[in-house]
Write an enzyme that holds these catalytic residues in place. Sequence first.
Site, PDB file in Angstrom:
ATOM      1  N   HIS A  83       0.865  -1.192   0.000  1.00 56.14           N
ATOM      2  CA  HIS A  83       0.000   0.000   0.000  1.00 56.14           C
ATOM      3  C   HIS A  83       0.895   1.234   0.000  1.00 56.14           C
ATOM      4  O   HIS A  83       0.704   2.122  -0.802  1.00 56.14           O
ATOM      5  CB  HIS A  83      -0.943  -0.005   1.208  1.00 56.14           C
ATOM      6  CG  HIS A  83      -1.853   1.194   1.280  1.00 56.14           C
ATOM      7  ND1 HIS A  83      -2.925   1.285   2.123  1.00 56.14           N
ATOM      8  CD2 HIS A  83      -1.846   2.370   0.608  1.00 56.14           C
ATOM      9  CE1 HIS A  83      -3.536   2.473   1.961  1.00 56.14           C
ATOM     10  NE2 HIS A  83      -2.891   3.140   1.051  1.00 56.14           N
ATOM     11  N   GLU A 137       0.737   8.026  -3.773  1.00 54.62           N
ATOM     12  CA  GLU A 137       1.607   7.648  -2.648  1.00 54.62           C
ATOM     13  C   GLU A 137       2.872   8.506  -2.642  1.00 54.62           C
ATOM     14  O   GLU A 137       3.349   8.919  -1.591  1.00 54.62           O
ATOM     15  CB  GLU A 137       1.964   6.153  -2.717  1.00 54.62           C
ATOM     16  CG  GLU A 137       0.768   5.228  -2.471  1.00 54.62           C
ATOM     17  CD  GLU A 137       0.154   5.375  -1.087  1.00 54.62           C
ATOM     18  OE1 GLU A 137       0.888   5.363  -0.097  1.00 54.62           O
ATOM     19  OE2 GLU A 137      -1.089   5.514  -0.993  1.00 54.62           O
ATOM     20  N   HIS A 141       3.181  10.854   0.554  1.00 57.12           N
ATOM     21  CA  HIS A 141       4.172  10.348   1.518  1.00 57.12           C
ATOM     22  C   HIS A 141       5.624  10.496   1.035  1.00 57.12           C
ATOM     23  O   HIS A 141       6.489  10.886   1.800  1.00 57.12           O
ATOM     24  CB  HIS A 141       3.889   8.873   1.832  1.00 57.12           C
ATOM     25  CG  HIS A 141       2.526   8.620   2.383  1.00 57.12           C
ATOM     26  ND1 HIS A 141       2.162   8.947   3.668  1.00 57.12           N
ATOM     27  CD2 HIS A 141       1.402   8.080   1.820  1.00 57.12           C
ATOM     28  CE1 HIS A 141       0.895   8.611   3.886  1.00 57.12           C
ATOM     29  NE2 HIS A 141       0.406   8.084   2.769  1.00 57.12           N
TER      30      HIS A 141
END
Length: 258
Positions: A83, A137, A141
């Site tokens: 993930h 992502e 992040h």
Amino acid sequence: MKCLHYTTILLQQHSIRPTSWEMEFKNSVFIKIFISICLSILCSSHDFDFFYFVQQWPASYCDSRHSCCYPTTGKPAEDFSIHGLWPNYDDGKWPSNCQRQSSLDQSQISDLLNIMHKDWPTLACPSADGIRFWGHEWKKHGTCTSLDQHAYFQVALDFKKRANLLQILGNAGIRPGKFYSMESMKQAIEDGVGYTPFIECNIDSSGNHQLFQVYMCVDSSASSFIQCPVFPHGRSCGSNIEFPSFSDQYSNISHDEL
Ligand code: 5GP
Ligand code: 5GP
């Protein structure tokens, strides 16, 4: 957090004492602004304490409230998939979207695309090739780490190899298609990886708690697994949880919306 602390110390140290009140005011304001700008550039890229490396179990993503769509490359194998690799603070908070202008440049990761399709597939609807998920992502992040785009994805792929959860659970006799105690799953992963995982559950269409995501912690230089300084809050499971089969699930549908 650490960066903010250093900023405060530096700002205190750089108050100067010129002859007149006016000079003191002008100089100290100028220097403080200058130091703040420099530090905000430095701090934005790598100010965090550790990473969560999060793997999802595809059957539980699919058999849940939001359902799923297989990627355009076809139904993924029955395996955990990535993930994300998320920078985090020791107090449970986390940075996000640190460079809003930075978008994923596919050409930077062209050599990783084959393995990303396999190990980091997208299961959200509508069916897609993964670029959007990986871009999300990276933006949310990856931009808060000091890694460049290639290193960010490469490191995550490497950690998946180092924590082969399906094999680790299988070695302990834990295989998809049955219920297991939460403790036995946690213990098996701890024995296999060497550190305690955080297991997150969701709820299937029959109302059962099922294993959804496994969080492992990685040190801030992204070199090894570590004991988690803090676990995520409020996403606990029951004492007995389902580890649902993915190979039995919707096997006759390739990538249409389910
Ligand atoms: P959810 O609300 O579904 O648990 O999380 C939504 C998203 O917020 C996650 O996919 C992730 O991007 C981010 N997130 C949730 N919890 C954490 C956490 O504990 N640490 C970090 N770094 N990000 C998180
Ligand atoms: P996060 O929860 O990490 O902030 O956001 C995940 C985002 O990526 C959501 O917008 C979600 O729809 C999308 N996404 C695409 N594919 C996947 C997938 O396979 N798993 C998860 N958790 N999110 C995905």
